[in-house]
Design an enzyme around this catalytic site. Structure first.
Site, PDB file in Angstrom:
ATOM      1  N   GLY A 282       5.726  -8.001  -8.758  1.00 44.88           N
ATOM      2  CA  GLY A 282       5.745  -7.383  -7.425  1.00 44.88           C
ATOM      3  C   GLY A 282       5.174  -8.301  -6.358  1.00 44.88           C
TER       4      GLY A 282
ATOM      5  N   GLU B 237      -2.754   8.742  -5.515  1.00 44.72           N
ATOM      6  CA  GLU B 237      -1.763   9.815  -5.708  1.00 44.72           C
ATOM      7  C   GLU B 237      -2.002  10.546  -7.036  1.00 44.72           C
ATOM      8  OE1 GLU B 237       1.119  10.967  -3.680  1.00 44.72           O
ATOM      9  OE2 GLU B 237      -0.414  10.172  -2.359  1.00 44.72           O
TER      10      GLU B 237
ATOM     11  N   LEU C 137      11.083  -4.730 -14.607  1.00 43.44           N
ATOM     12  CA  LEU C 137      10.264  -3.882 -15.474  1.00 43.44           C
ATOM     13  C   LEU C 137      11.084  -3.007 -16.416  1.00 43.44           C
ATOM     14  CD1 LEU C 137       7.320  -2.630 -13.227  1.00 43.44           C
ATOM     15  CD2 LEU C 137       7.198  -4.098 -15.222  1.00 43.44           C
TER      16      LEU C 137
ATOM     17  N   HIS D 220      -3.634   1.491   1.350  1.00 46.68           N
ATOM     18  CA  HIS D 220      -4.059   0.296   2.088  1.00 46.68           C
ATOM     19  C   HIS D 220      -2.836  -0.302   2.770  1.00 46.68           C
ATOM     20  CE1 HIS D 220      -3.638  -0.449  -2.223  1.00 46.68           C
ATOM     21  NE2 HIS D 220      -2.980  -1.538  -1.870  1.00 46.68           N
TER      22      HIS D 220
ATOM     23  N   LYS E  23       2.852   7.343 -12.464  1.00 41.23           N
ATOM     24  CA  LYS E  23       1.645   6.502 -12.399  1.00 41.23           C
ATOM     25  C   LYS E  23       0.521   7.062 -13.291  1.00 41.23           C
ATOM     26  CE  LYS E  23       2.325   3.058  -9.365  1.00 41.23           C
ATOM     27  NZ  LYS E  23       1.919   1.660  -9.541  1.00 41.23           N
TER      28      LYS E  23
ATOM     29  N   THR F  79      -3.376   4.646  -8.575  1.00 36.35           N
ATOM     30  CA  THR F  79      -3.275   5.108  -7.187  1.00 36.35           C
ATOM     31  C   THR F  79      -4.018   6.418  -6.939  1.00 36.35           C
ATOM     32  OG1 THR F  79      -1.694   6.137  -5.652  1.00 36.35           O
ATOM     33  CG2 THR F  79      -1.008   6.018  -7.933  1.00 36.35           C
TER      34      THR F  79
ATOM     35  N   GLN G  74       3.829  -5.965  -0.427  1.00 48.32           N
ATOM     36  CA  GLN G  74       2.650  -6.172   0.435  1.00 48.32           C
ATOM     37  C   GLN G  74       1.449  -6.738  -0.335  1.00 48.32           C
ATOM     38  OE1 GLN G  74       0.390  -3.263   3.392  1.00 48.32           O
ATOM     39  NE2 GLN G  74      -0.228  -2.792   1.299  1.00 48.32           N
TER      40      GLN G  74
ATOM     41  N   GLN H  74       8.392   1.198  -8.082  1.00 52.51           N
ATOM     42  CA  GLN H  74       9.090   1.959  -7.045  1.00 52.51           C
ATOM     43  C   GLN H  74       7.945   2.714  -6.379  1.00 52.51           C
ATOM     44  OE1 GLN H  74      10.145   3.909  -4.537  1.00 52.51           O
ATOM     45  NE2 GLN H  74      10.153   5.630  -5.967  1.00 52.51           N
TER      46      GLN H  74
ATOM     47  N   LEU I 119       1.729  -5.227 -10.187  1.00 53.48           N
ATOM     48  CA  LEU I 119       1.852  -4.540  -8.893  1.00 53.48           C
ATOM     49  C   LEU I 119       3.258  -3.988  -8.686  1.00 53.48           C
ATOM     50  CD1 LEU I 119      -0.040  -7.102  -6.624  1.00 53.48           C
ATOM     51  CD2 LEU I 119      -0.960  -5.299  -8.078  1.00 53.48           C
TER      52      LEU I 119
HETATM   53  P1  NDP Z   1       5.565  -2.624  -2.353  1.00 51.28           P
HETATM   54  O1  NDP Z   1       6.535  -1.510  -2.362  1.00 51.28           O
HETATM   55  O2  NDP Z   1       5.312  -3.373  -1.075  1.00 51.28           O
HETATM   56  O3  NDP Z   1       5.988  -3.712  -3.465  1.00 51.28           O
HETATM   57  C1  NDP Z   1       6.518  -3.294  -4.705  1.00 51.28           C
HETATM   58  C2  NDP Z   1       6.941  -4.533  -5.494  1.00 51.28           C
HETATM   59  O4  NDP Z   1       7.472  -4.092  -6.754  1.00 51.28           O
HETATM   60  C3  NDP Z   1       8.048  -5.373  -4.834  1.00 51.28           C
HETATM   61  O5  NDP Z   1       7.766  -6.724  -5.054  1.00 51.28           O
HETATM   62  C4  NDP Z   1       9.294  -4.956  -5.600  1.00 51.28           C
HETATM   63  O6  NDP Z   1      10.294  -5.955  -5.624  1.00 51.28           O
HETATM   64  C5  NDP Z   1       8.704  -4.775  -7.004  1.00 51.28           C
HETATM   65  N1  NDP Z   1       9.560  -3.959  -7.890  1.00 51.28           N
HETATM   66  C6  NDP Z   1      10.055  -2.724  -7.646  1.00 51.28           C
HETATM   67  N2  NDP Z   1      10.783  -2.294  -8.694  1.00 51.28           N
HETATM   68  C7  NDP Z   1      10.733  -3.279  -9.635  1.00 51.28           C
HETATM   69  C8  NDP Z   1      11.289  -3.438 -10.932  1.00 51.28           C
HETATM   70  N3  NDP Z   1      12.071  -2.512 -11.495  1.00 51.28           N
HETATM   71  N4  NDP Z   1      11.034  -4.586 -11.606  1.00 51.28           N
HETATM   72  C9  NDP Z   1      10.284  -5.564 -11.055  1.00 51.28           C
HETATM   73  N5  NDP Z   1       9.745  -5.488  -9.818  1.00 51.28           N
HETATM   74  C10 NDP Z   1       9.959  -4.345  -9.125  1.00 51.28           C
HETATM   75  O7  NDP Z   1       4.166  -2.038  -2.915  1.00 51.28           O
HETATM   76  P2  NDP Z   1       2.663  -2.408  -2.515  1.00 51.28           P
HETATM   77  O8  NDP Z   1       2.500  -3.861  -2.474  1.00 51.28           O
HETATM   78  O9  NDP Z   1       2.239  -1.564  -1.379  1.00 51.28           O
HETATM   79  O10 NDP Z   1       1.890  -1.801  -3.783  1.00 51.28           O
HETATM   80  C11 NDP Z   1       1.671  -2.586  -4.951  1.00 51.28           C
HETATM   81  C12 NDP Z   1       1.395  -1.661  -6.129  1.00 51.28           C
HETATM   82  O11 NDP Z   1       0.258  -0.870  -5.863  1.00 51.28           O
HETATM   83  C13 NDP Z   1       2.516  -0.662  -6.435  1.00 51.28           C
HETATM   84  O12 NDP Z   1       2.536  -0.488  -7.840  1.00 51.28           O
HETATM   85  C14 NDP Z   1       2.067   0.623  -5.760  1.00 51.28           C
HETATM   86  O13 NDP Z   1       2.621   1.739  -6.403  1.00 51.28           O
HETATM   87  C15 NDP Z   1       0.567   0.524  -5.954  1.00 51.28           C
HETATM   88  N6  NDP Z   1      -0.273   1.152  -4.964  1.00 51.28           N
HETATM   89  C16 NDP Z   1      -0.125   0.850  -3.638  1.00 51.28           C
HETATM   90  C17 NDP Z   1      -0.970   1.375  -2.706  1.00 51.28           C
HETATM   91  C18 NDP Z   1      -0.834   1.062  -1.254  1.00 51.28           C
HETATM   92  O14 NDP Z   1      -1.430   1.806  -0.443  1.00 51.28           O
HETATM   93  N7  NDP Z   1      -0.134   0.011  -0.875  1.00 51.28           N
HETATM   94  C19 NDP Z   1      -2.079   2.287  -3.104  1.00 51.28           C
HETATM   95  C20 NDP Z   1      -2.166   2.502  -4.523  1.00 51.28           C
HETATM   96  C21 NDP Z   1      -1.281   1.947  -5.405  1.00 51.28           C
HETATM   97  P3  NDP Z   1      11.441  -6.074  -4.480  1.00 51.28           P
HETATM   98  O15 NDP Z   1      10.823  -6.902  -3.376  1.00 51.28           O
HETATM   99  O16 NDP Z   1      12.529  -6.744  -5.194  1.00 51.28           O
HETATM  100  O17 NDP Z   1      11.759  -4.675  -4.034  1.00 51.28           O
HETATM  101  P1  GDR Z   2       1.801   7.829   0.549  1.00 51.15           P
HETATM  102  O1  GDR Z   2       2.185   6.982   1.867  1.00 51.15           O
HETATM  103  O2  GDR Z   2       2.794   8.859   0.227  1.00 51.15           O
HETATM  104  O3  GDR Z   2       0.375   8.264   0.736  1.00 51.15           O
HETATM  105  O4  GDR Z   2       1.900   6.716  -0.583  1.00 51.15           O
HETATM  106  P2  GDR Z   2       3.125   7.316   3.096  1.00 51.15           P
HETATM  107  O5  GDR Z   2       2.676   6.390   4.174  1.00 51.15           O
HETATM  108  O6  GDR Z   2       4.559   7.312   2.734  1.00 51.15           O
HETATM  109  O7  GDR Z   2       2.717   8.828   3.476  1.00 51.15           O
HETATM  110  C1  GDR Z   2       1.402   9.167   3.879  1.00 51.15           C
HETATM  111  C2  GDR Z   2       1.397  10.593   4.418  1.00 51.15           C
HETATM  112  O8  GDR Z   2       2.043  10.618   5.681  1.00 51.15           O
HETATM  113  C3  GDR Z   2       2.909  11.738   5.734  1.00 51.15           C
HETATM  114  N1  GDR Z   2       3.978  11.497   6.698  1.00 51.15           N
HETATM  115  C4  GDR Z   2       4.952  10.571   6.568  1.00 51.15           C
HETATM  116  N2  GDR Z   2       5.182   9.638   5.636  1.00 51.15           N
HETATM  117  C5  GDR Z   2       6.246   8.818   5.805  1.00 51.15           C
HETATM  118  N3  GDR Z   2       6.471   7.866   4.912  1.00 51.15           N
HETATM  119  N4  GDR Z   2       7.094   8.926   6.879  1.00 51.15           N
HETATM  120  C6  GDR Z   2       6.894   9.854   7.840  1.00 51.15           C
HETATM  121  O9  GDR Z   2       7.650   9.944   8.803  1.00 51.15           O
HETATM  122  C7  GDR Z   2       5.773  10.710   7.700  1.00 51.15           C
HETATM  123  N5  GDR Z   2       5.252  11.713   8.454  1.00 51.15           N
HETATM  124  C8  GDR Z   2       4.183  12.179   7.848  1.00 51.15           C
HETATM  125  C9  GDR Z   2       3.398  11.905   4.292  1.00 51.15           C
HETATM  126  O10 GDR Z   2       3.930  13.213   4.102  1.00 51.15           O
HETATM  127  C10 GDR Z   2       2.117  11.621   3.540  1.00 51.15           C
HETATM  128  O11 GDR Z   2       1.336  12.770   3.447  1.00 51.15           O
HETATM  129  C11 GDR Z   2       1.378   5.406  -0.392  1.00 51.15           C
HETATM  130  C12 GDR Z   2       2.218   4.432  -1.235  1.00 51.15           C
HETATM  131  O12 GDR Z   2       1.822   3.113  -0.927  1.00 51.15           O
HETATM  132  C13 GDR Z   2       2.002   4.686  -2.709  1.00 51.15           C
HETATM  133  O13 GDR Z   2       2.664   3.669  -3.459  1.00 51.15           O
HETATM  134  C14 GDR Z   2       0.511   4.641  -3.017  1.00 51.15           C
HETATM  135  O14 GDR Z   2       0.277   4.908  -4.365  1.00 51.15           O
HETATM  136  C15 GDR Z   2      -0.226   5.645  -2.143  1.00 51.15           C
HETATM  137  O15 GDR Z   2       0.024   5.342  -0.773  1.00 51.15           O
HETATM  138  C16 GDR Z   2      -1.733   5.603  -2.359  1.00 51.15           C
END
Ligand code: NDP
Ligand code: GDR
Length: 344
Positions: A9, A128, A60, A180, A154, A126, A13, A84, A81
């Protein structure tokens, strides 16, 4: 010998910020990418590290491919990381999400166990997992109650990671990370959706910003701080699970207020629920409204984390607070919109 890390991943981000951190610490950094018609490398380019990464194809869903990757790279540390990661999409694609986010983790753990079980392994768990929260704030002892196919996938990933630690003595850790964000966040997540689209609305390049539930509350930190916590988990003598969070919570409405304030517009709200509309006090222009299309079948209403264990045992702390985070993201997106350099 030089440390070698494999980041799945890396095009996401967190992958980009973690790669930058590990490179600065002298690691050889390998990153997995999926085949696609056009490479998704804009984040690594924006951080100026694209040329320093060694890429290797991996998905994956494919065990044999994962095992070959581990055999080829022979890393000391694996950071999983890849996922989906969009909760809303998981309601549309529950099976795919479960396969990638849940079983995908077992595939990597099996490959690590088969090739070299001394590898230190990080799993992206997470907040979540807490979903319909059983305690406020949430820490490592709070019971889980996920509210989406993403959260359920997860949950499996979390426990299988713990299970490989307990069954085989492997160095596996789960970071239970609260939301984050950053200027490198995907535009589908609410924070970046707000900063990109509000910047366009204010610049006259889009009519209005439409969002879902304004009252959802999240503990939002800066991704750059959180990847440092991931690294710290893998430097210890044994694996463990840690919450990383700021300990502060804000609503989506507050995020929108702060973002538009930074762009010079106080918002005046009118109407409730699906009828809510936000106008600029200065110009009277409608900037934002609710569209129920963005509501979720089951919502996570409130998240606020207690990172005390990470502070005590890892020496980790979130240094970027809410206001600075919103400013950082809004500043970046107003500049990108003005320059026409917003990523597609
Ligand atoms: P992103 O959605 O920005 O990145 C996800 C990454 O996973 C991308 O590089 C994507 O590749 C890759 N990926 C998706 N599907 C597959 C697959 N089938 N095989 C291989 N690679 C795959 O996520 P973030 O960087 O925000 O988050 C990183 C991790 O942390 C994730 O697991 C997320 O669920 C978890 N997480 C994130 C939080 C957050 O607030 N950001 C909080 C808690 C957990 P491609 O570029 O090709 O799509
Ligand atoms: P989340 O992030 O579901 O917490 O998952 P998201 O930013 O999508 O939603 C946060 C909250 O905002 C509300 N919301 C909206 N969300 C989106 N996307 N679009 C909108 O227009 C909107 N309006 C209100 C949502 O209902 C929700 O309550 C993120 C991801 O990074 C996960 O992979 C990670 O595990 C968790 O954070 C921690």
């Amino acid at each position: 010998m030089q440390n070698r890390a494999l980041i799945t991943g890396i095009t996401g981000q967190d992958g980009a910020y973690l790669a930058r951190l590990l490179l600065s610490l002298g690691y050889q950094v390998w990153g997995t990418h999926r085949r696609s018609s056009s490479p998704n490398t804009w984040r690594l380019r924006e951080l100026g590290i694209l040329e320093k990464i060694r890429f290797i194809p991996m998905d994956l869903l494919e065990y044999s491919n994962i095992q070959r990757v581990i055999e080829t790279v022979r890393p000391n540390e694996v950071y999983n990381l890849a996922a989906q990661s969009f909760v809303q999409t998981s309601f549309e694609m529950p099976l795919y999400t479960g396969d990638v986010d849940g079983l995908g983790v077992t595939r990597i753990l099996e490959a690590v166990r088969t090739v070299d079980s001394t590898i230190h392994f990080y799993q992206a768990s997470t907040s979540e997992l807490f979903g319909k929260v059983h305690a406020i704030p949430q820490n490592e002892a709070t019971p889980f109650h996920p509210r989406s196919p993403y959260g359920v996938g997860k949950l499996y990933a979390h426990w299988i990671t713990v299970n490989y630690r307990e069954s085989y003595g492997m160095h596996t850790s789960c970071g239970i990370l609260f939301n984050h964000e950053s200027p490198l966040r995907g535009q589908e997540f609410v924070t970046r959706k707000v900063t990109t689209q509000l910047a366009k609305v204010i610049a006259g390049k889009q009519r209005i910003l439409e969002v879902g539930n304004l009252e959802a509350r999240r503990d939002w930190g800066f991704a750059g701080d959180y990847v440092d916590g991931m690294w710290r988990m893998l430097q210890r003598s044994h694996g463990d699970d840690f919450v990383l969070a700021t300990g502060e919570t804000h609503s989506v409405r507050e995020f929108i207020d702060e973002a538009s304030r930074h762009a010079g517009h106080e918002i005046e709200w009118d109407g409730v629920g699906a009828l809510a509309v936000g106008r600029s006090r200065k110009t009277g222009q409608e900037l934002v409204r609710v569209n129920p299309e963005f509501y979720r079948p089951a919502e996570v209403d409130l998240l606020i984390g207690d990172p005390a264990k990470a502070t005590q045992e890892l020496g980790w702390k979130a240094s970027t607070r809410f206001k600075s985070l919103v400013e950082m993201m809004m500043t970046a997106d107003m500049r990108r919109v003005a320059e026409g350099t917003l990523e597609a």
